[in-house]
Design a protein around this motif. Sequence first.
Motif, PDB file in Angstrom:
ATOM      1  N   GLN A  75       0.832  -1.203   0.000  1.00 18.26           N
ATOM      2  CA  GLN A  75       0.000   0.000   0.000  1.00 18.26           C
ATOM      3  C   GLN A  75       0.867   1.254   0.000  1.00 18.26           C
ATOM      4  O   GLN A  75       0.609   2.212  -0.731  1.00 18.26           O
ATOM      5  CB  GLN A  75      -0.882  -0.046   1.249  1.00 18.26           C
ATOM      6  N   LEU A  76       1.908   1.252   0.819  1.00 17.87           N
ATOM      7  CA  LEU A  76       2.811   2.402   0.883  1.00 17.87           C
ATOM      8  C   LEU A  76       3.556   2.589  -0.438  1.00 17.87           C
ATOM      9  O   LEU A  76       3.789   3.717  -0.877  1.00 17.87           O
ATOM     10  CB  LEU A  76       3.802   2.220   2.027  1.00 17.87           C
ATOM     11  N   ALA A  77       3.915   1.482  -1.064  1.00 14.81           N
ATOM     12  CA  ALA A  77       4.632   1.571  -2.343  1.00 14.81           C
ATOM     13  C   ALA A  77       3.750   2.193  -3.416  1.00 14.81           C
ATOM     14  O   ALA A  77       4.175   3.076  -4.166  1.00 14.81           O
ATOM     15  CB  ALA A  77       5.111   0.181  -2.764  1.00 14.81           C
ATOM     16  N   TYR A  78       2.511   1.737  -3.512  1.00 13.31           N
ATOM     17  CA  TYR A  78       1.607   2.290  -4.514  1.00 13.31           C
ATOM     18  C   TYR A  78       1.264   3.746  -4.225  1.00 13.31           C
ATOM     19  O   TYR A  78       0.932   4.511  -5.138  1.00 13.31           O
ATOM     20  CB  TYR A  78       0.332   1.452  -4.603  1.00 13.31           C
ATOM     21  N   ALA A  79       1.349   4.143  -2.956  1.00  9.90           N
ATOM     22  CA  ALA A  79       1.077   5.540  -2.594  1.00  9.90           C
ATOM     23  C   ALA A  79       2.293   6.432  -2.804  1.00  9.90           C
ATOM     24  O   ALA A  79       2.218   7.641  -2.568  1.00  9.90           O
ATOM     25  CB  ALA A  79       0.617   5.619  -1.140  1.00  9.90           C
ATOM     26  N   GLY A  80       3.409   5.860  -3.239  1.00 11.71           N
ATOM     27  CA  GLY A  80       4.619   6.650  -3.473  1.00 11.71           C
ATOM     28  C   GLY A  80       5.378   6.995  -2.207  1.00 11.71           C
ATOM     29  O   GLY A  80       6.203   7.914  -2.213  1.00 11.71           O
ATOM     30  N   ARG A  81       5.132   6.260  -1.123  1.00  7.66           N
ATOM     31  CA  ARG A  81       5.780   6.565   0.160  1.00  7.66           C
ATOM     32  C   ARG A  81       7.089   5.799   0.362  1.00  7.66           C
ATOM     33  O   ARG A  81       7.799   6.053   1.323  1.00  7.66           O
ATOM     34  CB  ARG A  81       4.821   6.237   1.312  1.00  7.66           C
ATOM     35  N   LEU A  82       7.355   4.813  -0.502  1.00  8.08           N
ATOM     36  CA  LEU A  82       8.591   4.039  -0.396  1.00  8.08           C
ATOM     37  C   LEU A  82       9.372   4.160  -1.698  1.00  8.08           C
ATOM     38  O   LEU A  82       8.798   4.356  -2.772  1.00  8.08           O
ATOM     39  CB  LEU A  82       8.279   2.562  -0.121  1.00  8.08           C
ATOM     40  N   THR A  83      10.681   4.023  -1.590  1.00  8.18           N
ATOM     41  CA  THR A  83      11.555   4.005  -2.761  1.00  8.18           C
ATOM     42  C   THR A  83      12.277   2.671  -2.821  1.00  8.18           C
ATOM     43  O   THR A  83      12.219   1.863  -1.876  1.00  8.18           O
ATOM     44  CB  THR A  83      12.580   5.141  -2.691  1.00  8.18           C
ATOM     45  N   ASP A 142      14.385   1.579   0.068  1.00  6.52           N
ATOM     46  CA  ASP A 142      13.747   1.194   1.325  1.00  6.52           C
ATOM     47  C   ASP A 142      13.381  -0.284   1.384  1.00  6.52           C
ATOM     48  O   ASP A 142      12.936  -0.768   2.430  1.00  6.52           O
ATOM     49  CB  ASP A 142      12.457   2.003   1.531  1.00  6.52           C
ATOM     50  N   VAL A 143      13.541  -1.011   0.274  1.00  2.00           N
ATOM     51  CA  VAL A 143      12.944  -2.339   0.163  1.00  2.00           C
ATOM     52  C   VAL A 143      13.999  -3.384  -0.186  1.00  2.00           C
ATOM     53  O   VAL A 143      14.826  -3.179  -1.083  1.00  2.00           O
ATOM     54  CB  VAL A 143      11.839  -2.345  -0.918  1.00  2.00           C
ATOM     55  N   ASP A 144      13.952  -4.504   0.537  1.00  2.00           N
ATOM     56  CA  ASP A 144      14.763  -5.670   0.209  1.00  2.00           C
ATOM     57  C   ASP A 144      13.894  -6.601  -0.625  1.00  2.00           C
ATOM     58  O   ASP A 144      12.921  -7.170  -0.112  1.00  2.00           O
ATOM     59  CB  ASP A 144      15.208  -6.373   1.495  1.00  2.00           C
ATOM     60  N   PRO A 145      14.192  -6.780  -1.912  1.00  2.00           N
ATOM     61  CA  PRO A 145      13.307  -7.579  -2.768  1.00  2.00           C
ATOM     62  C   PRO A 145      13.266  -9.057  -2.401  1.00  2.00           C
ATOM     63  O   PRO A 145      12.321  -9.757  -2.768  1.00  2.00           O
ATOM     64  CB  PRO A 145      13.892  -7.374  -4.169  1.00  2.00           C
ATOM     65  N   VAL A 146      14.273  -9.523  -1.679  1.00  2.00           N
ATOM     66  CA  VAL A 146      14.268 -10.926  -1.239  1.00  2.00           C
ATOM     67  C   VAL A 146      13.349 -11.093  -0.031  1.00  2.00           C
ATOM     68  O   VAL A 146      12.547 -12.029   0.044  1.00  2.00           O
ATOM     69  CB  VAL A 146      15.703 -11.390  -0.909  1.00  2.00           C
ATOM     70  N   ALA A 147      13.448 -10.160   0.907  1.00  2.00           N
ATOM     71  CA  ALA A 147      12.611 -10.233   2.107  1.00  2.00           C
ATOM     72  C   ALA A 147      11.169  -9.853   1.818  1.00  2.00           C
ATOM     73  O   ALA A 147      10.237 -10.426   2.391  1.00  2.00           O
ATOM     74  CB  ALA A 147      13.185  -9.333   3.200  1.00  2.00           C
ATOM     75  N   ARG A 148      10.948  -8.870   0.939  1.00  2.00           N
ATOM     76  CA  ARG A 148       9.591  -8.388   0.643  1.00  2.00           C
ATOM     77  C   ARG A 148       9.382  -8.302  -0.872  1.00  2.00           C
ATOM     78  O   ARG A 148       9.275  -7.239  -1.465  1.00  2.00           O
ATOM     79  CB  ARG A 148       9.358  -7.008   1.257  1.00  2.00           C
ATOM     80  N   PRO A 149       9.291  -9.481  -1.521  1.00  2.00           N
ATOM     81  CA  PRO A 149       9.084  -9.463  -2.970  1.00  2.00           C
ATOM     82  C   PRO A 149       7.760  -8.800  -3.365  1.00  2.00           C
ATOM     83  O   PRO A 149       7.648  -8.221  -4.444  1.00  2.00           O
ATOM     84  CB  PRO A 149       9.110 -10.943  -3.361  1.00  2.00           C
ATOM     85  N   ASP A 150       6.745  -8.866  -2.480  1.00  2.00           N
ATOM     86  CA  ASP A 150       5.458  -8.244  -2.807  1.00  2.00           C
ATOM     87  C   ASP A 150       5.589  -6.728  -2.928  1.00  2.00           C
ATOM     88  O   ASP A 150       5.002  -6.105  -3.818  1.00  2.00           O
ATOM     89  CB  ASP A 150       4.410  -8.616  -1.757  1.00  2.00           C
ATOM     90  N   VAL A 151       6.395  -6.125  -2.041  1.00  2.00           N
ATOM     91  CA  VAL A 151       6.592  -4.677  -2.087  1.00  2.00           C
ATOM     92  C   VAL A 151       7.455  -4.306  -3.287  1.00  2.00           C
ATOM     93  O   VAL A 151       7.215  -3.306  -3.970  1.00  2.00           O
ATOM     94  CB  VAL A 151       7.213  -4.176  -0.775  1.00  2.00           C
ATOM     95  N   LEU A 171       6.528  -1.743  -6.467  1.00  2.00           N
ATOM     96  CA  LEU A 171       7.358  -0.663  -6.994  1.00  2.00           C
ATOM     97  C   LEU A 171       7.651  -0.864  -8.482  1.00  2.00           C
ATOM     98  O   LEU A 171       7.643   0.095  -9.262  1.00  2.00           O
ATOM     99  CB  LEU A 171       8.653  -0.563  -6.196  1.00  2.00           C
ATOM    100  N   LEU A 172       7.906  -2.108  -8.886  1.00  2.00           N
ATOM    101  CA  LEU A 172       8.113  -2.374 -10.311  1.00  2.00           C
ATOM    102  C   LEU A 172       6.853  -2.054 -11.111  1.00  2.00           C
ATOM    103  O   LEU A 172       6.928  -1.525 -12.226  1.00  2.00           O
ATOM    104  CB  LEU A 172       8.502  -3.839 -10.520  1.00  2.00           C
ATOM    105  N   GLY A 210      10.907   0.547  -9.306  1.00  2.00           N
ATOM    106  CA  GLY A 210      11.796  -0.449  -8.716  1.00  2.00           C
ATOM    107  C   GLY A 210      13.198  -0.385  -9.299  1.00  2.00           C
ATOM    108  O   GLY A 210      13.443   0.282 -10.310  1.00  2.00           O
ATOM    109  N   ALA A 211      14.101  -1.081  -8.658  1.00  2.00           N
ATOM    110  CA  ALA A 211      15.471  -1.162  -9.159  1.00  2.00           C
ATOM    111  C   ALA A 211      15.493  -2.034 -10.417  1.00  2.00           C
ATOM    112  O   ALA A 211      14.797  -3.051 -10.489  1.00  2.00           O
ATOM    113  CB  ALA A 211      16.384  -1.748  -8.090  1.00  2.00           C
ATOM    114  N   PRO A 212      16.291  -1.658 -11.427  1.00  2.00           N
ATOM    115  CA  PRO A 212      16.282  -2.391 -12.702  1.00  2.00           C
ATOM    116  C   PRO A 212      16.586  -3.877 -12.577  1.00  2.00           C
ATOM    117  O   PRO A 212      16.009  -4.686 -13.311  1.00  2.00           O
ATOM    118  CB  PRO A 212      17.357  -1.666 -13.522  1.00  2.00           C
ATOM    119  N   HIS A 213      17.470  -4.238 -11.636  1.00  2.00           N
ATOM    120  CA  HIS A 213      17.864  -5.646 -11.548  1.00  2.00           C
ATOM    121  C   HIS A 213      16.821  -6.509 -10.848  1.00  2.00           C
ATOM    122  O   HIS A 213      16.915  -7.744 -10.871  1.00  2.00           O
ATOM    123  CB  HIS A 213      19.204  -5.771 -10.811  1.00  2.00           C
ATOM    124  N   TRP A 214      15.826  -5.898 -10.226  1.00  2.00           N
ATOM    125  CA  TRP A 214      14.815  -6.677  -9.520  1.00  2.00           C
ATOM    126  C   TRP A 214      14.042  -7.601 -10.447  1.00  2.00           C
ATOM    127  O   TRP A 214      13.658  -8.706 -10.056  1.00  2.00           O
ATOM    128  CB  TRP A 214      13.837  -5.749  -8.806  1.00  2.00           C
TER     129      TRP A 214
END
Length: 505
Positions: A58-66, A69-78, A82-83, A88-92
């Motif tokens: 929810q925070l990602a879609y609201a533009g509150r996270l970059t 801020d996110v570990d794609p392994v720990a929180r792939p949903d977030v 972002l993607l 999201g980061a290009p390598h994700w």
Amino acid sequence: MDHVLCGLAANPALPPESVDRLIEIADAEVAWRLADRPDLARAQALALFARAPECGVQLAYAGRLTAADVDPVARPDVALALLDESAGAPHWARLLAADADPAHREKLAACPGLPADVVQTLAADPQVCVVAELALWPTSGVIAGLARHPHAEVRRSAAANEATPPDVLAALVTGHGLPPVLRCAVCDQEATPFVHDRNCARPDCTLPPGASCDGSHESAVHDIRWAALRNPATPAEAVAGFADHPSMLLRRALAARPDLPAPVYRGLAADPLPGVRADVAANPAIDAAATRTLAGDRDPDVRRGLAHNPRLALDIIARLADSVRIGPTLLPRIAAATPDEVLLLARSPSAAVRMLLARRRDLPPEIRDRLAEDPDAKVVRSVASHPGLTETRLRAMTDRHGARVLVAVAANPDAGPALLEHLARHDPPVPKALREIAVHPDATPGALLACLKDRRARPVAAGRAALPPAVVVELLDDPDPSVAEAAAANPSLPRAAVEGLLFGA
């Protein structure tokens, strides 16, 4: 769920220190509401994400996270959120294309701007759901190949994709030029021949009612055709031959298309099933002769569909208005009526026609006022919420017609505080009017207190800032959780009450 805390989390008047306190004690429900706050500071968003990681999407879609801020392994949903927002980061994408969870790969397939190598990886995914999701999106260079996929689910997605080339869509409709379908959702799960029981009671069953496969994947092929017929990019010449297909669903999909030859529409207008005739009746592509034929149809659903056709002659609308229940909607043809036509409609001897005209909200003042004085309550009710009507005229409407127009008058944006209070005191109460008053921006404290007496208006009124603060505090203990939550979200809730709830003061 603590409904009061959930309400506080949505309270726009909450000071920053109270938001901080809520973040410290938030459960998942409170966190989701906090994530929606437009005044959430970046530091607060990060603290909330740390407290309740499940609100990260929810925070990602609201533009509150970059991405930082996110570990794609720990929180792939977030990371996927972002993607999906191209943040999201290009390598994700490459990392998640190899994720063990098919649901994550399926979500990735819907993200925009994927690298070409990731698209190719997803197109070759062993899970059909991943490839089918990819085929729904305008992914350059792979759609034609996915339309040849051996599984019907993938082909159905390609058939629904407006970026699929027209020649490929034509092949999906006819089956010509494509290799045969080898698998479908039915034979993936059941030994064939199999017909799924329409009243199947298995809780884990995912097959649609009536799905069948005898080795030819018949229901899946039908679904591919249905998707292609509904796709505006599918060439008309490829679909016109389905006008006499045994499937009612395919004929209905065809009846809604705007690009068919007139003879096809004439055939559909004579279809034995009213649903098909109703769909073609509402189609603006049919000619005047067809509309006049359908105006005499014995089925009311067909005539109702025709009433919504924006290219009707006004005399047909007059015929339909007196013979079918159209409902509280503005018909497209009346919305497009010229000034001369508006005057003609306003003078119609049919109250039903005048009522349909009264639903326009851009009428000239003289026409609006004429309809407001109409002797028929249905017409007056239809025009009563039109902006620009004076309070004197609105009050006169209620004096003449009483409860029959009360709800529409209460919904008028120009109904003033005194009138709203008068309407709220109507005896006997009109529940629907109270619900309109509860949301009206000019409702007075007295009117809102009256609204609290209606079960459905009560939660709305409890959240209105005009309600006396002492009443708002009392409503925090209301037995209806929705009322208590609305009171907690009320910006008029006293600061002392907020602090008492959060800090135990």
